[in-house]
Motif scaffolding. Structure first.
Motif, PDB file in Angstrom:
ATOM      1  N   ALA A  69       0.835  -1.205   0.000  1.00 52.76           N
ATOM      2  CA  ALA A  69       0.000   0.000   0.000  1.00 52.76           C
ATOM      3  C   ALA A  69       0.866   1.249   0.000  1.00 52.76           C
ATOM      4  O   ALA A  69       0.620   2.192  -0.763  1.00 52.76           O
ATOM      5  CB  ALA A  69      -0.941  -0.003   1.197  1.00 52.76           C
ATOM      6  N   VAL A  70       1.877   1.283   0.868  1.00 51.78           N
ATOM      7  CA  VAL A  70       2.782   2.429   0.917  1.00 51.78           C
ATOM      8  C   VAL A  70       3.467   2.610  -0.440  1.00 51.78           C
ATOM      9  O   VAL A  70       3.517   3.723  -0.990  1.00 51.78           O
ATOM     10  CB  VAL A  70       3.837   2.256   2.027  1.00 51.78           C
ATOM     11  CG1 VAL A  70       4.889   3.365   1.958  1.00 51.78           C
ATOM     12  CG2 VAL A  70       3.178   2.242   3.400  1.00 51.78           C
ATOM     13  N   ALA A  71       3.980   1.513  -0.997  1.00 47.45           N
ATOM     14  CA  ALA A  71       4.681   1.577  -2.279  1.00 47.45           C
ATOM     15  C   ALA A  71       3.742   2.007  -3.398  1.00 47.45           C
ATOM     16  O   ALA A  71       4.113   2.810  -4.263  1.00 47.45           O
ATOM     17  CB  ALA A  71       5.300   0.218  -2.602  1.00 47.45           C
ATOM     18  N   GLY A  72       2.512   1.470  -3.388  1.00 48.69           N
ATOM     19  CA  GLY A  72       1.550   1.804  -4.435  1.00 48.69           C
ATOM     20  C   GLY A  72       1.149   3.260  -4.408  1.00 48.69           C
ATOM     21  O   GLY A  72       1.050   3.919  -5.454  1.00 48.69           O
ATOM     22  N   ILE A  73       0.896   3.791  -3.218  1.00 41.07           N
ATOM     23  CA  ILE A  73       0.531   5.206  -3.084  1.00 41.07           C
ATOM     24  C   ILE A  73       1.699   6.096  -3.511  1.00 41.07           C
ATOM     25  O   ILE A  73       1.515   7.076  -4.245  1.00 41.07           O
ATOM     26  CB  ILE A  73       0.116   5.514  -1.634  1.00 41.07           C
ATOM     27  CG1 ILE A  73      -1.201   4.817  -1.289  1.00 41.07           C
ATOM     28  CG2 ILE A  73      -0.016   7.022  -1.411  1.00 41.07           C
ATOM     29  CD1 ILE A  73      -1.554   4.851   0.178  1.00 41.07           C
ATOM     30  N   ALA A  74       2.896   5.758  -3.046  1.00 38.73           N
ATOM     31  CA  ALA A  74       4.080   6.551  -3.398  1.00 38.73           C
ATOM     32  C   ALA A  74       4.314   6.537  -4.904  1.00 38.73           C
ATOM     33  O   ALA A  74       4.617   7.576  -5.510  1.00 38.73           O
ATOM     34  CB  ALA A  74       5.310   6.016  -2.663  1.00 38.73           C
ATOM     35  N   TYR A  75       4.174   5.372  -5.521  1.00 36.13           N
ATOM     36  CA  TYR A  75       4.412   5.241  -6.968  1.00 36.13           C
ATOM     37  C   TYR A  75       3.381   6.032  -7.763  1.00 36.13           C
ATOM     38  O   TYR A  75       3.715   6.741  -8.713  1.00 36.13           O
ATOM     39  CB  TYR A  75       4.377   3.777  -7.373  1.00 36.13           C
ATOM     40  CG  TYR A  75       4.614   3.553  -8.848  1.00 36.13           C
ATOM     41  CD1 TYR A  75       5.888   3.704  -9.397  1.00 36.13           C
ATOM     42  CD2 TYR A  75       3.571   3.202  -9.704  1.00 36.13           C
ATOM     43  CE1 TYR A  75       6.115   3.507 -10.757  1.00 36.13           C
ATOM     44  CE2 TYR A  75       3.785   2.999 -11.058  1.00 36.13           C
ATOM     45  CZ  TYR A  75       5.063   3.157 -11.581  1.00 36.13           C
ATOM     46  OH  TYR A  75       5.288   2.964 -12.922  1.00 36.13           O
ATOM     47  N   LYS A  76       2.113   5.932  -7.372  1.00 42.39           N
ATOM     48  CA  LYS A  76       1.068   6.670  -8.080  1.00 42.39           C
ATOM     49  C   LYS A  76       1.313   8.171  -7.968  1.00 42.39           C
ATOM     50  O   LYS A  76       1.191   8.907  -8.954  1.00 42.39           O
ATOM     51  CB  LYS A  76      -0.305   6.311  -7.514  1.00 42.39           C
ATOM     52  CG  LYS A  76      -1.453   7.003  -8.231  1.00 42.39           C
ATOM     53  CD  LYS A  76      -2.808   6.577  -7.690  1.00 42.39           C
ATOM     54  CE  LYS A  76      -3.943   7.267  -8.440  1.00 42.39           C
ATOM     55  NZ  LYS A  76      -5.273   6.847  -7.942  1.00 42.39           N
ATOM     56  N   ALA A  77       1.653   8.642  -6.778  1.00 41.35           N
ATOM     57  CA  ALA A  77       1.925  10.064  -6.589  1.00 41.35           C
ATOM     58  C   ALA A  77       3.099  10.513  -7.461  1.00 41.35           C
ATOM     59  O   ALA A  77       3.049  11.583  -8.096  1.00 41.35           O
ATOM     60  CB  ALA A  77       2.217  10.353  -5.117  1.00 41.35           C
ATOM     61  N   TYR A  78       4.145   9.706  -7.497  1.00 44.29           N
ATOM     62  CA  TYR A  78       5.326  10.056  -8.283  1.00 44.29           C
ATOM     63  C   TYR A  78       5.010  10.089  -9.779  1.00 44.29           C
ATOM     64  O   TYR A  78       5.439  11.012 -10.486  1.00 44.29           O
ATOM     65  CB  TYR A  78       6.446   9.057  -8.010  1.00 44.29           C
ATOM     66  CG  TYR A  78       7.702   9.324  -8.795  1.00 44.29           C
ATOM     67  CD1 TYR A  78       8.517  10.408  -8.480  1.00 44.29           C
ATOM     68  CD2 TYR A  78       8.067   8.508  -9.860  1.00 44.29           C
ATOM     69  CE1 TYR A  78       9.677  10.672  -9.206  1.00 44.29           C
ATOM     70  CE2 TYR A  78       9.215   8.757 -10.586  1.00 44.29           C
ATOM     71  CZ  TYR A  78      10.018   9.839 -10.259  1.00 44.29           C
ATOM     72  OH  TYR A  78      11.157  10.098 -10.984  1.00 44.29           O
ATOM     73  N   ILE A 222       1.758  13.554  -3.114  1.00 49.12           N
ATOM     74  CA  ILE A 222       1.685  12.549  -2.046  1.00 49.12           C
ATOM     75  C   ILE A 222       0.515  12.860  -1.122  1.00 49.12           C
ATOM     76  O   ILE A 222      -0.266  11.972  -0.762  1.00 49.12           O
ATOM     77  CB  ILE A 222       3.004  12.503  -1.251  1.00 49.12           C
ATOM     78  CG1 ILE A 222       4.168  12.102  -2.156  1.00 49.12           C
ATOM     79  CG2 ILE A 222       2.876  11.508  -0.082  1.00 49.12           C
ATOM     80  CD1 ILE A 222       5.534  12.263  -1.507  1.00 49.12           C
ATOM     81  N   GLU A 223       0.388  14.121  -0.739  1.00 50.12           N
ATOM     82  CA  GLU A 223      -0.696  14.534   0.148  1.00 50.12           C
ATOM     83  C   GLU A 223      -2.051  14.179  -0.466  1.00 50.12           C
ATOM     84  O   GLU A 223      -2.930  13.625   0.200  1.00 50.12           O
ATOM     85  CB  GLU A 223      -0.618  16.051   0.403  1.00 50.12           C
ATOM     86  CG  GLU A 223       0.601  16.506   1.164  1.00 50.12           C
ATOM     87  CD  GLU A 223       0.456  16.317   2.661  1.00 50.12           C
ATOM     88  OE1 GLU A 223      -0.677  16.235   3.139  1.00 50.12           O
ATOM     89  OE2 GLU A 223       1.497  16.239   3.347  1.00 50.12           O
ATOM     90  N   ALA A 224      -2.237  14.509  -1.732  1.00 54.22           N
ATOM     91  CA  ALA A 224      -3.522  14.253  -2.388  1.00 54.22           C
ATOM     92  C   ALA A 224      -3.793  12.756  -2.538  1.00 54.22           C
ATOM     93  O   ALA A 224      -4.924  12.296  -2.338  1.00 54.22           O
ATOM     94  CB  ALA A 224      -3.530  14.928  -3.771  1.00 54.22           C
ATOM     95  N   THR A 225      -2.755  11.988  -2.854  1.00 48.00           N
ATOM     96  CA  THR A 225      -2.939  10.544  -3.039  1.00 48.00           C
ATOM     97  C   THR A 225      -3.212   9.844  -1.737  1.00 48.00           C
ATOM     98  O   THR A 225      -4.052   8.939  -1.659  1.00 48.00           O
ATOM     99  CB  THR A 225      -1.689   9.946  -3.728  1.00 48.00           C
ATOM    100  OG1 THR A 225      -1.356  10.719  -4.875  1.00 48.00           O
ATOM    101  CG2 THR A 225      -1.954   8.506  -4.179  1.00 48.00           C
ATOM    102  N   VAL A 226      -2.544  10.259  -0.668  1.00 52.77           N
ATOM    103  CA  VAL A 226      -2.823   9.711   0.660  1.00 52.77           C
ATOM    104  C   VAL A 226      -4.251  10.058   1.089  1.00 52.77           C
ATOM    105  O   VAL A 226      -4.982   9.203   1.612  1.00 52.77           O
ATOM    106  CB  VAL A 226      -1.807  10.225   1.696  1.00 52.77           C
ATOM    107  CG1 VAL A 226      -2.274   9.915   3.110  1.00 52.77           C
ATOM    108  CG2 VAL A 226      -0.438   9.611   1.454  1.00 52.77           C
ATOM    109  N   SER A 227      -4.644  11.296   0.873  1.00 49.76           N
ATOM    110  CA  SER A 227      -5.997  11.712   1.256  1.00 49.76           C
ATOM    111  C   SER A 227      -7.060  10.887   0.542  1.00 49.76           C
ATOM    112  O   SER A 227      -8.062  10.489   1.135  1.00 49.76           O
ATOM    113  CB  SER A 227      -6.191  13.198   0.950  1.00 49.76           C
ATOM    114  OG  SER A 227      -5.369  14.001   1.761  1.00 49.76           O
TER     115      SER A 227
END
Length: 231
Positions: A69-78, A222-227
């Motif tokens: 989950a952490v990796a997926g969110i980080a990758y999508k944001a990037y 990152i902020e938007a993807t986490v939210s």
């Protein structure tokens, strides 16, 4: 020695104590359990943070499990940052997926090993949890009681309590991220832990982003993807 990846899953609420599976299998049941009895879901982040700021990932991120989950969110944001998209709208696009196997965001590509990096992410989450400085001796005692109720095993509990008592070492946290992708993942895990509602929490995240040398537009993604993942 406990399994850091399992602990990371527990911190993000992806294990379901009392059932025969993870939320990948029982996502709907886990969401209902979280509403009915937060301790029963294994959402240890909420236990660490008390009742005001702790929360769990939801939706697609919940199904992926902790490290993915952490990796997926980080990758999508990037990816959205690289494409020059608008953060809020881009975060809503598409399903959250694990990063491709051939990218540095894939946990299996961690130069220090998946387990060691998972441990770094756990430490980053604990540091974020302490950002507002409210965990005193009395609060630690309450946390210990809640951890025992949560179903976490004794080794994991002992590790978490030791980490809560140690001074936050920001230098060590930053150095634990050995690649650019890991820097993004470290910030992502920290941001997943807290919803920055106080000046201290926002200040900590801003300082962490600065120390990790993350560009402001990337932090916005990152902020938007986490939210979106925790909505």
């Amino acid at each position: 020695m406990f399994d850091p990846k399992k602990l990371l899953n527990d911190l993000l609420g992806s294990q379901v104590p009392g059932t025969q599976g993870t939320v990948r299998d029982k996502a709907g049941q886990a969401v209902q359990l979280a509403k009915d009895n937060p301790l029963a879901t294994g959402a240890i982040a909420a236990v660490l943070l008390g009742t005001s700021t702790g929360r769990s990932v939801t939706g697609s991120a919940l199904k992926l499990g902790g490290l993915a989950a952490v990796a997926g969110i980080a990758y999508k944001a990037y990816q959205n940052y690289q494409a020059g998209k608008e953060p809020t709208e881009a975060a809503k696009e598409g399903e959250l997926l694990p990063p491709p196997e051939d990218t540095s965001f894939n946990p299996a590509q961690a130069p220090q090993g998946e387990g060691e990096f998972a441990l770094a992410l756990v430490r980053a989450m604990i540091a974020a949890a302490r950002a507002d400085g409210h965990i005193d001796e009395g609060e630690r005692a309450k946390i210990a009681d809640k951890l025992r109720l949560s179903g976490i095993d004794s080794e994991e509990e002992a590790f978490l309590m030791r980490e809560l008592e140690r001074p936050v070492d920001l230098d060590a946290l930053v150095e634990a991220a050995q690649t650019d992708a890991q820097k993004i993942e470290l910030y992502t895990a920290s941001r997943l832990t807290i919803e920055p509602k106080t000046r201290a929490e926002r200040g900590y995240l801003d300082m962490l982003a600065g120390r990790l040398r993350l560009p402001d537009p990337l932090v916005d993604h990152i902020e938007a993807t986490v939210s979106e993942a925790t909505a």
